[in-house]
Design an enzyme around this catalytic site. Structure first.
Site, PDB file in Angstrom:
ATOM      1  N   HIS A 253       5.321  11.410  -5.190  1.00  0.00           N
ATOM      2  CA  HIS A 253       4.192  11.741  -4.043  1.00  0.00           C
ATOM      3  C   HIS A 253       3.840  13.414  -4.061  1.00  0.00           C
ATOM      4  CE1 HIS A 253       2.552   9.965  -0.157  1.00  0.00           C
ATOM      5  NE2 HIS A 253       1.606  10.710  -0.757  1.00  0.00           N
TER       6      HIS A 253
ATOM      7  N   TYR B 278       3.421   6.068   4.396  1.00  0.00           N
ATOM      8  CA  TYR B 278       2.205   5.615   5.179  1.00  0.00           C
ATOM      9  C   TYR B 278       2.701   4.640   6.221  1.00  0.00           C
ATOM     10  CZ  TYR B 278      -0.855   7.402   1.257  1.00  0.00           C
ATOM     11  OH  TYR B 278      -1.370   8.066   0.354  1.00  0.00           O
TER      12      TYR B 278
ATOM     13  N   ASP C 265      -3.721   1.123  -2.896  1.00  0.00           N
ATOM     14  CA  ASP C 265      -3.020   2.038  -2.881  1.00  0.00           C
ATOM     15  C   ASP C 265      -2.397   2.435  -1.626  1.00  0.00           C
ATOM     16  OD1 ASP C 265      -2.659   5.229  -4.660  1.00  0.00           O
ATOM     17  OD2 ASP C 265      -2.640   5.288  -2.249  1.00  0.00           O
TER      18      ASP C 265
ATOM     19  N   LYS D 292       4.284   4.966  -3.503  1.00  0.00           N
ATOM     20  CA  LYS D 292       4.735   6.461  -3.972  1.00  0.00           C
ATOM     21  C   LYS D 292       6.112   6.446  -3.261  1.00  0.00           C
ATOM     22  CE  LYS D 292      -0.006   7.683  -3.355  1.00  0.00           C
ATOM     23  NZ  LYS D 292      -0.588   6.422  -2.201  1.00  0.00           N
TER      24      LYS D 292
END
Length: 275
Positions: A112, A54, A49, A79
């Site tokens: 998200h 990120y 994931d 996401k």
């Protein structure tokens, strides 16, 4: 419920999603993330994931491609970030994520955050991406009941997954029941409370009783509540430890004791007041 590392949940569109995965939130980009994903895949994980925000999609994709495993055996989630929400910008954001991952499709694409005024248009774009084969399933993250009510009133496709923070210190049975009633799988992120409650004596006591770590008890709690769970670590030993949760079972009384630890502890984002 007999489970192992290969156990999956059948999503509402028939896609199978591994019940345990590796999260890479805040995992440093570069070799650290790449090594963590490689270690997880070597240990038997088949679910990774990540997310646009990120900053490590490239590293996740590289590790997946270098693993030597058939693509169809690895479940990859990413996401849509807040600033990319909206119909056309969502389509572009997904293409960027696929390019960075080096993949032709993702297995799950999530909104998200329930951004007011934009989430419905974002969802319309996700439905198009699903139809176009850019993702095998679509879902949401950090959505509570009122967000889901709004979405389901307009959606052509019911979300397959709602990824939310869940652990005994943030136990939301009403949300779990709501999602179950709608056929939406719940996926728990930050199941280890970002370490904030791993030393809680009540959790430690249960861990000692079962010859397990507090982290393993918290992960097992999620699994026994029928959640998908994605503990995060970049350390190979911890990654393997987090997967060693299928050789013990928490009793109904132990589950009730853990349920009773709820203190509405959000260790990350709290969507409660998002209209």
């Amino acid at each position: 419920m007999e489970l192992d590392l290969q156990s999956t949940v059948k999503l509402n569109n028939g896609v199978r999603m591994p019940r345990l995965g590796l999260g890479v939130f805040r995992a440093p980009r570069g070799e650290v993330t790449r090594a963590a994903v490689s270690a997880a895949l070597a240990a038997g994980y088949r679910h990774i994931d990540t997310a646009r925000i990120y900053g490590n999609e490239r590293d996740v994709g590289l590790a997946v491609r270098e693993s030597g495993l058939p693509r169809e055996e690895i479940f990859v989630t990413t996401k849509l970030w807040n600033e990319d929400q909206g119909h056309d910008s969502t389509l572009r954001a997904c293409e960027r994520s696929l390019k960075d991952l080096g993949l032709e499709y993702v297995d799950l694409y999530l909104v998200h955050w329930p951004v007011p005024g934009r989430r419905l248009e974002s969802w319309r774009a996700l439905e198009q991406l699903l139809s176009d084969g850019k993702c095998r399933a679509i879902g949401v993250s950090n959505f509570l009941e009122h967000h889901l009510d709004e979405l389901l009133g307009r959606a052509k496709v019911v979300p397959a997954v709602n990824q939310v923070e869940q652990h005994p210190f943030l136990y939301q049975p009403s949300l779990l029941r709501y999602c179950a009633d709608k056929g939406i799988a719940v996926e728990a992120y930050s199941p280890l409370t970002k370490g904030l409650r791993l030393g809680d004596p009540r959790v430690v006591e249960l861990a000692r009783k079962h010859g397990k770590s507090p982290a393993q008890v918290l992960i097992r709690w999620c699994l026994q509540h029928d959640m998908v769970v994605i503990p995060k670590s970049v350390h190979e030993a911890r990654i393997r430890e987090n997967a060693s949760v299928f050789d013990f079972t928490l009793s109904p009384e132990e589950m009730r004791r853990l349920d009773g630890l709820n203190e509405n502890l959000y260790t990350g984002w709290d969507p409660t007041d998002v209209p």
